[in-house]
Design a protein around this motif. Structure first.
Motif, PDB file in Angstrom:
ATOM      1  N   ARG A 133       0.852  -1.179   0.000  1.00  0.00           N
ATOM      2  CA  ARG A 133       0.000   0.000   0.000  1.00  0.00           C
ATOM      3  C   ARG A 133       0.897   1.241   0.000  1.00  0.00           C
ATOM      4  N   TYR A 155      -7.807   3.611  -0.964  1.00  0.00           N
ATOM      5  CA  TYR A 155      -8.295   3.655   0.406  1.00  0.00           C
ATOM      6  C   TYR A 155      -8.222   5.073   0.954  1.00  0.00           C
ATOM      7  N   ALA A 201      -8.134   7.235   4.607  1.00  0.00           N
ATOM      8  CA  ALA A 201      -7.688   6.952   5.964  1.00  0.00           C
ATOM      9  C   ALA A 201      -7.658   8.236   6.776  1.00  0.00           C
ATOM     10  N   VAL A 206       1.725   4.324   6.291  1.00  0.00           N
ATOM     11  CA  VAL A 206       0.523   3.567   6.641  1.00  0.00           C
ATOM     12  C   VAL A 206       0.334   3.536   8.155  1.00  0.00           C
ATOM     13  N   TYR A 245      -1.652   6.228  10.249  1.00  0.00           N
ATOM     14  CA  TYR A 245      -3.097   6.386  10.104  1.00  0.00           C
ATOM     15  C   TYR A 245      -3.833   5.415  11.017  1.00  0.00           C
ATOM     16  N   TRP A 285      -9.269   3.230   8.633  1.00  0.00           N
ATOM     17  CA  TRP A 285      -9.219   2.953   7.203  1.00  0.00           C
ATOM     18  C   TRP A 285     -10.592   2.560   6.681  1.00  0.00           C
TER      19      TRP A 285
END
Length: 124
Positions: A45, A95, A97, A108, A111, A114
């Motif tokens: 991601r 996505y 978030a 990632v 965050y 989600w």
């Protein structure tokens, strides 16, 4: 706690536009930094864009800068991602978030909440 639901994904031809939305529940949406990430098959991601609670600060990955625009409407508890000049390499699940961090978080792990993601497919 914030619940996030993305929408607006789909199939689009290369060069075309698409706008993603992310609806947030809860009355604290305006307190969070919001971000968009994407994940292509077999890849990690990756960060796409982030926006501060006030909308005064935005940041973008180099791969989407000048093509994508992140925005938010705190009165509607909604986050947007306007994507223009789409390329086949933009194909991914996108996505949204929410983060308590300031300063345009890009990782990632920064965050806290989600959404489930929305598929974007760009055909050549």
């Amino acid at each position: 706690q914030v619940q996030l639901v993305e929408s607006g994904g789909g199939l689009v031809q290369a060069g075309g536009p698409l706008r993603l939305s992310c609806a947030a529940s809860g009355r604290t949406f305006s307190l969070y930094t919001m971000g968009w990430f994407r994940q292509a098959p077999g890849k990690e991601r990756e960060f796409v864009a982030a926006i501060s609670w006030s909308s005064l600060s935005t940041s973008y990955s180099d791969s989407v800068k000048a093509r994508f625009t992140i925005s938010r409407d705190n009165s509607r508890n909604t986050l947007y991602l306007q994507m223009n000049s789409l390329k086949p390499e933009d194909t991914a699940v996108y996505y949204c978030a929410a983060s308590r961090s300031l300063g345009g978080p890009r990782l990632v792990r920064e965050y806290d909440y989600w959404g489930q993601g929305t598929q974007v497919t760009v055909s050549s």
